[in-house]
Design an enzyme around this catalytic site. Structure first.
Site, short mmCIF file in Angstrom:
data_model
loop_
_atom_site.label_atom_id
_atom_site.label_comp_id
_atom_site.label_asym_id
_atom_site.label_seq_id
_atom_site.Cartn_x
_atom_site.Cartn_y
_atom_site.Cartn_z
N GLY A 16 -43.39 -113.70 99.25
CA GLY A 16 -42.11 -114.25 99.72
C GLY A 16 -41.46 -115.27 98.82
N ASN A 18 -39.21 -114.59 96.56
CA ASN A 18 -37.78 -114.26 96.59
C ASN A 18 -37.16 -114.71 97.91
OD1 ASN A 18 -36.71 -112.66 94.16
ND2 ASN A 18 -38.75 -111.79 94.52
N LEU A 88 -42.56 -103.22 101.14
CA LEU A 88 -43.25 -102.10 100.52
C LEU A 88 -43.28 -100.82 101.34
CD1 LEU A 88 -46.07 -104.07 98.69
CD2 LEU A 88 -43.80 -103.41 97.88
N ILE A 91 -37.75 -97.08 103.61
CA ILE A 91 -36.74 -97.30 104.65
C ILE A 91 -36.38 -95.95 105.27
CG2 ILE A 91 -34.37 -98.10 105.06
CD1 ILE A 91 -36.40 -100.34 104.49
N ASN A 105 -32.03 -103.70 97.47
CA ASN A 105 -33.42 -103.86 97.05
C ASN A 105 -33.48 -104.54 95.68
OD1 ASN A 105 -36.32 -103.42 97.13
ND2 ASN A 105 -36.01 -101.77 95.65
N HIS A 107 -36.00 -104.54 92.38
CA HIS A 107 -37.14 -103.84 91.79
C HIS A 107 -37.47 -104.52 90.46
CE1 HIS A 107 -39.91 -100.51 91.22
NE2 HIS A 107 -39.58 -100.60 89.94
N ASP A 148 -36.16 -95.83 94.87
CA ASP A 148 -35.68 -96.54 93.68
C ASP A 148 -34.54 -95.81 92.97
OD1 ASP A 148 -37.63 -98.52 94.09
OD2 ASP A 148 -39.10 -97.47 92.85
N GLU A 178 -35.83 -113.00 88.62
CA GLU A 178 -35.54 -112.81 90.05
C GLU A 178 -35.02 -114.11 90.66
OE1 GLU A 178 -38.42 -109.07 91.12
OE2 GLU A 178 -39.14 -111.04 91.74
C1 GAR Z 1 -40.97 -108.93 93.49
O1 GAR Z 1 -41.30 -109.01 92.14
C2 GAR Z 1 -40.12 -107.71 93.75
O2 GAR Z 1 -39.28 -107.39 92.67
C3 GAR Z 1 -41.19 -106.66 93.95
O3 GAR Z 1 -42.18 -107.29 94.71
C4 GAR Z 1 -42.21 -108.67 94.35
C5 GAR Z 1 -42.22 -109.49 95.62
O4 GAR Z 1 -42.51 -110.84 95.33
N1 GAR Z 1 -40.64 -105.50 94.61
C6 GAR Z 1 -41.07 -104.27 94.36
O5 GAR Z 1 -41.98 -104.01 93.61
C7 GAR Z 1 -40.35 -103.18 95.15
N2 GAR Z 1 -40.64 -101.88 94.62
P1 GAR Z 1 -42.27 -111.94 96.44
O6 GAR Z 1 -42.92 -111.48 97.74
O7 GAR Z 1 -42.95 -113.18 95.91
O8 GAR Z 1 -40.78 -112.12 96.58
#
Ligand code: GAR
Length: 196
Positions: A16, A18, A88, A91, A105, A107, A148, A178
């Site tokens: 979490g 992000n 993960l 949807i 999303n 990625h 994706d 990010e």
């Molecule tokens: C992030 O790096 C995001 O880009 C990735 O999961 C991580 C979540 O980090 N998403 C994917 O791989 C989707 N295919 P967080 O829980 O610390 O935000």
């Protein structure tokens, strides 16, 4: 005349970071609000972060997400955008239909490279490292049924030094991208829709 804020539901599965950044970014905003955080995993650290900010949370497991359409739609009543921030599960089609170009999303690669089944989180950075890529980055895109594959909204890249990188060093660079860009892109999409 004042209008009500644009309401986001952020879907999360893990750490979490992000989510935390999105919450902090919009906390002072009169126009965009993080109204709900949804996780498929009750133990996700992300849920704790949401609770610490006083944001309502819901746990929606795989079965509920796929088989209890009216219950899930009920939870999302009044939500304008769904933000996938490290969520993960796939949807389901009914949500994509209900939120056309309203599910966003992030990625952790420069799609279409290193996307698709099994490509998430650390697996992406391991694959990028193993391929000796000279750059990686992030893709923020609309969600469609193809994994994706939805239209990109924005991409940001960072140079890599093949041979000197590790999955961890790549992960750190992606994390920085990010943190720098995701909230601002969400704000741009959400508010442009309101204006239009
Ligand atoms: C992030 O790096 C995001 O880009 C990735 O999961 C991580 C979540 O980090 N998403 C994917 O791989 C989707 N295919 P967080 O829980 O610390 O935000």
């Amino acid at each position: 005349m004042p209008t009500s804020p644009i309401r986001l539901a952020v879907f999360v599965s893990g750490e979490g970071t992000n989510l935390e950044n999105i919450i902090r970014h919009f906390a002072p905003s009169p126009t965009v609000e993080v109204a709900l955080v949804v996780s498929n995993r009750p133990e996700a650290k992300a849920l704790e972060r949401a609770r610490n900010h006083g944001i309502p949370t819901e746990t929606v497991g795989r079965t509920m997400l796929n088989e209890e359409e009216s219950a899930v739609m009920g939870l999302l009543d009044g939500i304008d955008y769904i933000i996938l921030a490290g969520f993960l599960l796939r949807i389901p089609p009914y949500l994509i239909t209900a939120f056309p170009r309203r599910i966003i999303n992030i990625h952790p690669s420069l799609l279409p490279k290193f996307g698709g089944k099994g490509m998430y989180g650390r697996y992406v950075h391991e694959a990028v490292c193993a391929a000796g890529e000279k750059e990686s980055g992030i893709t923020i895109h609309f969600v469609t049924e193809g994994l994706d594959e939805g239209a990109p909204i924005a991409q940001f890249s960072t140079p890599l030094s093949p041979g000197n990188e590790t999955p961890d060093s790549i992960a750190a660079k992606i994390h920085d991208l990010e943190q720098a860009h995701f909230p601002e892109v969400i704000a741009r999409v959400a508010t442009s829709h309101r204006k239009g």
